[in-house]
Design a protein around this motif. Sequence first.
Motif, PDB file in Angstrom:
ATOM      1  N   GLN A  20       0.576  -1.183  -0.174  1.00  0.00           N
ATOM      2  CA  GLN A  20       0.004  -0.367   0.293  1.00  0.00           C
ATOM      3  C   GLN A  20       0.836   1.256   0.068  1.00  0.00           C
ATOM      4  N   SER A  21       0.150   1.915  -0.780  1.00  0.00           N
ATOM      5  CA  SER A  21       1.527   3.893  -1.377  1.00  0.00           C
ATOM      6  C   SER A  21       0.834   4.445   0.420  1.00  0.00           C
ATOM      7  N   VAL A  22       1.731   4.951   1.049  1.00  0.00           N
ATOM      8  CA  VAL A  22       1.461   5.707   2.671  1.00  0.00           C
ATOM      9  C   VAL A  22       3.056   6.503   2.672  1.00  0.00           C
ATOM     10  N   ASN A  23       2.270   7.573   3.340  1.00  0.00           N
ATOM     11  CA  ASN A  23       3.270   9.145   3.286  1.00  0.00           C
ATOM     12  C   ASN A  23       3.492   9.018   4.631  1.00  0.00           C
ATOM     13  N   THR A  24       4.218   8.120   5.496  1.00  0.00           N
ATOM     14  CA  THR A  24       4.754   8.224   7.135  1.00  0.00           C
ATOM     15  C   THR A  24       5.042   9.239   7.516  1.00  0.00           C
ATOM     16  N   THR A  25       5.334  10.601   7.044  1.00  0.00           N
ATOM     17  CA  THR A  25       6.039  12.019   7.843  1.00  0.00           C
ATOM     18  C   THR A  25       5.045  13.132   6.742  1.00  0.00           C
ATOM     19  N   SER A  26       4.963  14.368   7.126  1.00  0.00           N
ATOM     20  CA  SER A  26       4.889  15.408   6.668  1.00  0.00           C
ATOM     21  C   SER A  26       6.204  16.030   5.859  1.00  0.00           C
ATOM     22  N   GLY A  27       5.873  16.433   5.330  1.00  0.00           N
ATOM     23  CA  GLY A  27       6.966  17.341   4.258  1.00  0.00           C
ATOM     24  C   GLY A  27       8.451  18.061   4.845  1.00  0.00           C
ATOM     25  N   GLY A  28       7.424  18.618   6.114  1.00  0.00           N
ATOM     26  CA  GLY A  28       7.872  19.623   6.628  1.00  0.00           C
ATOM     27  C   GLY A  28       9.293  20.885   5.944  1.00  0.00           C
ATOM     28  N   ALA A  29       9.918  21.683   6.298  1.00  0.00           N
ATOM     29  CA  ALA A  29      10.456  22.698   5.654  1.00  0.00           C
ATOM     30  C   ALA A  29      11.431  22.387   4.470  1.00  0.00           C
ATOM     31  N   VAL A  30      12.285  20.694   4.602  1.00  0.00           N
ATOM     32  CA  VAL A  30      13.053  20.062   4.068  1.00  0.00           C
ATOM     33  C   VAL A  30      12.318  19.777   2.420  1.00  0.00           C
ATOM     34  N   GLY A  31      11.245  19.473   2.939  1.00  0.00           N
ATOM     35  CA  GLY A  31      10.576  18.977   1.338  1.00  0.00           C
ATOM     36  C   GLY A  31      10.520  17.120   1.444  1.00  0.00           C
ATOM     37  N   VAL A  32      10.401  16.371   2.383  1.00  0.00           N
ATOM     38  CA  VAL A  32      10.871  15.106   1.574  1.00  0.00           C
ATOM     39  C   VAL A  32       9.359  14.733   2.021  1.00  0.00           C
ATOM     40  N   GLU A  33       8.650  14.473   0.230  1.00  0.00           N
ATOM     41  CA  GLU A  33       7.160  13.923  -0.410  1.00  0.00           C
ATOM     42  C   GLU A  33       7.054  12.719  -0.387  1.00  0.00           C
ATOM     43  N   ARG A  34       8.384  11.687  -1.185  1.00  0.00           N
ATOM     44  CA  ARG A  34       8.097  10.904  -1.333  1.00  0.00           C
ATOM     45  C   ARG A  34       7.403   9.997  -0.858  1.00  0.00           C
ATOM     46  N   LYS A  35       6.276   8.326  -1.672  1.00  0.00           N
ATOM     47  CA  LYS A  35       6.203   7.844  -1.055  1.00  0.00           C
ATOM     48  C   LYS A  35       6.429   6.681  -0.858  1.00  0.00           C
ATOM     49  N   GLN A  36       5.454   6.066  -0.182  1.00  0.00           N
ATOM     50  CA  GLN A  36       6.375   5.032   0.667  1.00  0.00           C
ATOM     51  C   GLN A  36       5.577   3.500  -0.015  1.00  0.00           C
ATOM     52  N   TYR A  37       5.896   2.300   0.101  1.00  0.00           N
ATOM     53  CA  TYR A  37       5.480   0.761  -0.402  1.00  0.00           C
ATOM     54  C   TYR A  37       5.357   0.455   0.477  1.00  0.00           C
ATOM     55  N   MET A  38       4.387   0.048   1.500  1.00  0.00           N
ATOM     56  CA  MET A  38       4.522  -1.116   2.440  1.00  0.00           C
ATOM     57  C   MET A  38       4.006  -2.272   2.489  1.00  0.00           C
ATOM     58  N   PHE A  39       4.512  -3.620   2.199  1.00  0.00           N
ATOM     59  CA  PHE A  39       3.295  -4.636   2.992  1.00  0.00           C
ATOM     60  C   PHE A  39       2.553  -4.612   3.866  1.00  0.00           C
ATOM     61  N   SER A  40       0.941  -4.450   3.293  1.00  0.00           N
ATOM     62  CA  SER A  40       0.239  -4.601   4.333  1.00  0.00           C
ATOM     63  C   SER A  40       0.006  -5.980   5.072  1.00  0.00           C
ATOM     64  N   MET A  41       0.113  -6.743   5.333  1.00  0.00           N
ATOM     65  CA  MET A  41       0.198  -7.321   6.314  1.00  0.00           C
ATOM     66  C   MET A  41       1.348  -7.025   7.402  1.00  0.00           C
ATOM     67  N   LEU A  42       2.548  -6.444   6.741  1.00  0.00           N
ATOM     68  CA  LEU A  42       3.155  -5.853   8.140  1.00  0.00           C
ATOM     69  C   LEU A  42       2.808  -4.862   9.004  1.00  0.00           C
ATOM     70  N   SER A  43       2.376  -4.582   9.600  1.00  0.00           N
ATOM     71  CA  SER A  43       1.967  -3.393   9.728  1.00  0.00           C
ATOM     72  C   SER A  43       2.811  -2.602  11.255  1.00  0.00           C
ATOM     73  N   THR A  44       2.414  -1.562  10.771  1.00  0.00           N
ATOM     74  CA  THR A  44       3.879   0.097  11.876  1.00  0.00           C
ATOM     75  C   THR A  44       3.829  -0.751  13.716  1.00  0.00           C
ATOM     76  N   ASP A  45       2.799  -1.548  14.011  1.00  0.00           N
ATOM     77  CA  ASP A  45       2.926  -1.559  15.414  1.00  0.00           C
ATOM     78  C   ASP A  45       3.869  -3.119  15.210  1.00  0.00           C
ATOM     79  N   GLN A  46       3.527  -4.066  14.188  1.00  0.00           N
ATOM     80  CA  GLN A  46       4.368  -5.758  14.767  1.00  0.00           C
ATOM     81  C   GLN A  46       5.298  -5.389  14.353  1.00  0.00           C
ATOM     82  N   VAL A  47       5.996  -4.052  13.622  1.00  0.00           N
ATOM     83  CA  VAL A  47       7.224  -4.103  14.013  1.00  0.00           C
ATOM     84  C   VAL A  47       7.871  -3.220  14.283  1.00  0.00           C
ATOM     85  N   ASN A  48       7.303  -2.155  15.363  1.00  0.00           N
ATOM     86  CA  ASN A  48       7.600  -1.714  16.238  1.00  0.00           C
ATOM     87  C   ASN A  48       7.812  -2.962  17.872  1.00  0.00           C
ATOM     88  N   GLN A  49       7.004  -3.432  17.814  1.00  0.00           N
ATOM     89  CA  GLN A  49       6.891  -4.554  19.134  1.00  0.00           C
ATOM     90  C   GLN A  49       7.997  -5.866  18.828  1.00  0.00           C
TER      91      GLN A  49
END
Length: 271
Positions: A20-49
């Motif tokens: 799934q295409s996600v935008n993990t952060t805002s771009g900020g003043a430095v303008g980091v705007e790249r879309k990222q592709y993450m496996f939907s079956m691999l959630s943020t909470d799972q990786v953090n744990q």
Amino acid sequence: MNKTLMVSALSAALLLAGCQSVNTTSGGAVGVERKQYMFSMLSTDQVNQMYAQSYQKTMGEASAQGALDKTSNDAKRIQVIADRLIAQAPVFRPDSAQWNWEVNLIKSDELNANCGPGGKIMFYTGLIDQLKLTDAEIAAIMGHEIAHALREHGREAMSKAYGIEMAKQGAGALFGLGQDSLALADTVANYGMTLPNSRGNENEADLIGLELAARAGYDPNAAITLWNKMAKASEGAPPEFMSTHPSSGSRIASLQAAIPKVMPLYQQAKK
């Protein structure tokens, strides 16, 4: 289309299918705007744990070896710096305010630091002692590492690796490729996709880290003096093309170009 190219095409198709295409952060003043592709079956909470468990194991081993520094002046320094940087993290990612942040100093000559998924920070005394880092230079390193966590570069790499492995197994069965051909496909995938993206991730972390440090009241010019010191300490490093890290020259040039964007934030923070 030859078989190797078909493997590459199938790899890309399978990777995108489970992502799934996600935008993990805002771009900020430095303008980091790249879309990222993450496996939907691999959630943020799972990786953090998963990482939290690994982090606690590492801290336990360091403590048992007498390498976990909780009381020195440097340990207090990095805690203060981390607190100031962490306070700015929600500017890029609001949910990071709810993360269970931790910071620890490890007694080691290694020139290394890390902030894993979910805000688990490790800093090594070798960086401070050998490079004689100022607080602002520590903030430049730590801001860079925190940026990796905010952007979920670890989860992104895991998603990519999982997709490649899944595609390799499926393609190998489908096309009857031998191990030599699959090894070649792995090499192409590694240098053609993984490494350029990894260098891109390093650049994103540099830029977001620069802004985090500036917002926390640390002179962004310290990023330049830091990487000059790092360049001297890492003479003989592999060329940029074969490395996941940008060369010192290109890294410094990118940071110098971004400093005017964040200098007003630093000046405001100083007030």
